[in-house]
Design an enzyme around this catalytic site. Structure first.
Site, mmCIF file in Angstrom:
data_model
loop_
_atom_site.group_PDB
_atom_site.id
_atom_site.type_symbol
_atom_site.label_atom_id
_atom_site.label_comp_id
_atom_site.label_asym_id
_atom_site.label_seq_id
_atom_site.Cartn_x
_atom_site.Cartn_y
_atom_site.Cartn_z
ATOM 1 N N LEU A 1 89.111 73.326 89.111
ATOM 2 C CA LEU A 1 87.868 72.970 89.780
ATOM 3 C C LEU A 1 87.361 71.614 89.290
ATOM 4 O O LEU A 1 87.473 71.283 88.106
ATOM 5 C CB LEU A 1 86.803 74.029 89.491
ATOM 6 C CG LEU A 1 87.104 75.452 89.948
ATOM 7 C CD1 LEU A 1 86.024 76.393 89.423
ATOM 8 C CD2 LEU A 1 87.190 75.523 91.460
ATOM 9 N N ASP B 1 91.952 76.969 85.591
ATOM 10 C CA ASP B 1 91.177 76.323 84.526
ATOM 11 C C ASP B 1 91.289 77.028 83.180
ATOM 12 O O ASP B 1 90.548 76.704 82.253
ATOM 13 C CB ASP B 1 89.701 76.270 84.931
ATOM 14 C CG ASP B 1 89.454 75.354 86.110
ATOM 15 O OD1 ASP B 1 89.615 74.134 85.946
ATOM 16 O OD2 ASP B 1 89.107 75.850 87.194
ATOM 17 N N GLU C 1 87.258 77.190 75.773
ATOM 18 C CA GLU C 1 85.920 77.164 75.184
ATOM 19 C C GLU C 1 84.889 77.848 76.072
ATOM 20 O O GLU C 1 83.904 78.412 75.575
ATOM 21 C CB GLU C 1 85.496 75.721 74.940
ATOM 22 C CG GLU C 1 84.077 75.590 74.418
ATOM 23 C CD GLU C 1 83.580 74.163 74.386
ATOM 24 O OE1 GLU C 1 83.058 73.769 73.332
ATOM 25 O OE2 GLU C 1 83.697 73.452 75.395
ATOM 26 N N ASP C 2 85.093 77.804 77.384
ATOM 27 C CA ASP C 2 84.066 78.294 78.305
ATOM 28 C C ASP C 2 83.935 79.802 78.320
ATOM 29 O O ASP C 2 82.985 80.332 78.899
ATOM 30 C CB ASP C 2 84.357 77.797 79.725
ATOM 31 C CG ASP C 2 84.164 76.303 79.854
ATOM 32 O OD1 ASP C 2 83.238 75.762 79.230
ATOM 33 O OD2 ASP C 2 84.966 75.659 80.574
ATOM 34 N N ARG D 1 86.816 81.863 87.552
ATOM 35 C CA ARG D 1 87.134 81.753 86.133
ATOM 36 C C ARG D 1 86.856 83.042 85.359
ATOM 37 O O ARG D 1 87.175 83.130 84.170
ATOM 38 C CB ARG D 1 86.347 80.597 85.508
ATOM 39 C CG ARG D 1 86.657 79.240 86.128
ATOM 40 C CD ARG D 1 86.262 78.101 85.205
ATOM 41 N NE ARG D 1 87.005 78.180 83.955
ATOM 42 C CZ ARG D 1 86.748 77.414 82.901
ATOM 43 N NH1 ARG D 1 85.751 76.536 82.953
ATOM 44 N NH2 ARG D 1 87.457 77.526 81.800
ATOM 45 N N ARG E 1 76.769 75.482 85.838
ATOM 46 C CA ARG E 1 77.491 76.748 85.706
ATOM 47 C C ARG E 1 76.719 77.821 84.927
ATOM 48 O O ARG E 1 77.099 78.985 84.948
ATOM 49 C CB ARG E 1 78.832 76.492 85.012
ATOM 50 C CG ARG E 1 79.764 75.531 85.767
ATOM 51 C CD ARG E 1 80.538 76.232 86.863
ATOM 52 N NE ARG E 1 81.478 75.330 87.503
ATOM 53 C CZ ARG E 1 82.705 75.072 87.040
ATOM 54 N NH1 ARG E 1 83.128 75.635 85.926
ATOM 55 N NH2 ARG E 1 83.502 74.242 87.689
ATOM 56 N N HIS F 1 79.169 70.158 82.338
ATOM 57 C CA HIS F 1 78.576 70.977 81.283
ATOM 58 C C HIS F 1 77.722 70.113 80.361
ATOM 59 O O HIS F 1 77.897 68.888 80.302
ATOM 60 C CB HIS F 1 79.672 71.637 80.424
ATOM 61 C CG HIS F 1 80.447 72.705 81.096
ATOM 62 N ND1 HIS F 1 81.837 72.714 81.125
ATOM 63 C CD2 HIS F 1 80.058 73.821 81.751
ATOM 64 C CE1 HIS F 1 82.251 73.783 81.766
ATOM 65 N NE2 HIS F 1 81.198 74.475 82.163
ATOM 66 N N CYS G 1 86.682 71.335 75.087
ATOM 67 C CA CYS G 1 87.019 72.415 76.028
ATOM 68 C C CYS G 1 88.298 73.155 75.651
ATOM 69 O O CYS G 1 88.497 74.307 76.047
ATOM 70 C CB CYS G 1 87.235 71.857 77.438
ATOM 71 S SG CYS G 1 85.915 70.870 78.104
#
Length: 298
Positions: A33, A76, A81-82, A101, A147, A177, A291
């Site tokens: 994305l 992704d 990290e997300d 995700r 997000r 982010h 990330c």
């Protein structure tokens, strides 16, 4: 899940663990994305080599890595990290704002449980991605507007409240982010590329690394690195976009992308030892050095 061989002894170690979760790029990486940039073709083979060099850089700085099980259906997933926010011995599993995700989180849960962390979760209707969470001292800033939403921030604050953590919402509209725009040096100075930071005055007074006792680093959530050069606190503009992205490696050491040489020199002039890595293929997908791993210190 693959656990690498331990890295050489770290002469700057304070006795805390230095463990990083990483996830290998999947076959759909180029379909990742994007939101604030135009799409450019990403070279999947080069991305794998760059990822391996990134992991090697962690090893060279005294970190052991755990490779989280792949989520190849998720383009992704390399941006691990997300999926989780870690503070002390608590791992808060996120609920990514991008529905595509959300399947990335399951294998990360297994990894943090096996590493000995307690687990909490962000639940619907909350959304939160780790890239929107910047930590230093007993302050946690959460980027809002992309997000991650207010409910996700509220739930995170409730999970962290017993640890005496202050959670502060920060507007994010110019980048994907919060940590696409700002991160923190080991002394608490928040660094950012001003054209992409909505409100630099948020950090005009600096982080308070003494509030609530032990210092927490900007990335992995354990007790902090400390150390480093510079005067500490406040906001420091950097001359390149990628200069806003640093990973704390311990003591006075930081990791950053190789495409920000003026920022790297700025940090060296402040007394930091800088390791640079080429992550060009991940930058094409709005990724940065933070990330690509979850640093665990607790």
């Amino acid at each position: 899940m693959t656990d690498t061989a331990p890295a050489p002894a770290d002469p700057a170690s304070t006795g805390e663990r230095h463990l990083a979760l990483v996830r290998r790029p999947g076959p759909r990486l180029a379909d990742g994305l994007i939101t604030h940039i135009d799409r450019q073709p990403a070279d999947a083979e080069l991305a794998v080599r760059q990822w391996e060099a990134y992991v090697d850089a962690l090893h060279a700085n005294g970190w052991r890595t755990v490779e989280v099980a792949p989520a190849d259906e998720c383009a992704d997933a390399v941006f691990v990290e997300d999926t989780v926010v870690v503070h002390g011995d608590l791992a808060v599993l996120t609920r990514p704002g991008a529905p595509s995700r959300r399947a990335e989180v399951d294998a990360v849960e297994q990894a943090v449980v096996e590493a000995g962390y307690r687990v909490a979760r962000i639940e619907e209707p909350g959304t939160l991605e780790g890239g929107d969470v910047l930590k230093f001292g007993s302050t946690v800033w959460v980027g809002l507007g992309g997000r991650s939403n207010e409910e996700g921030m509220r739930q995170l604050a409730a999970h962290l409240e017993p640890a005496g953590v202050q959670v502060v919402g920060v507007p994010v509209s110019r980048v994907l982010h919060l940590k696409s725009g700002v991160t923190a040096l080991p002394d608490g100075t928040v660094v950012g590329f001003e054209p992409l930071v909505d409100d630099p005055s948020v950090w005009s007074g600096g982080a308070d690394p003494t509030r609530g006792g032990d210092k927490t680093d900007e990335d992995g959530g354990g007790h902090g690195d400390g150390g480093g050069g510079g005067d500490g606190g406040g906001f420091l503009p950097v001359p390149e976009e990628s200069g806003a992205h640093v990973v704390l490696l311990g003591g006075d050491r930081v990791l950053m992308a190789a495409d920000a040489p003026r920022s790297a020199q700025l940090f060296r002039d402040r007394g930091y030892a800088v390791t640079e890595v080429d992550i060009s293929e991940f930058t094409k997908l709005e990724g940065c050095v933070t990330c690509l791993s979850v640093r665990l210190r607790g």
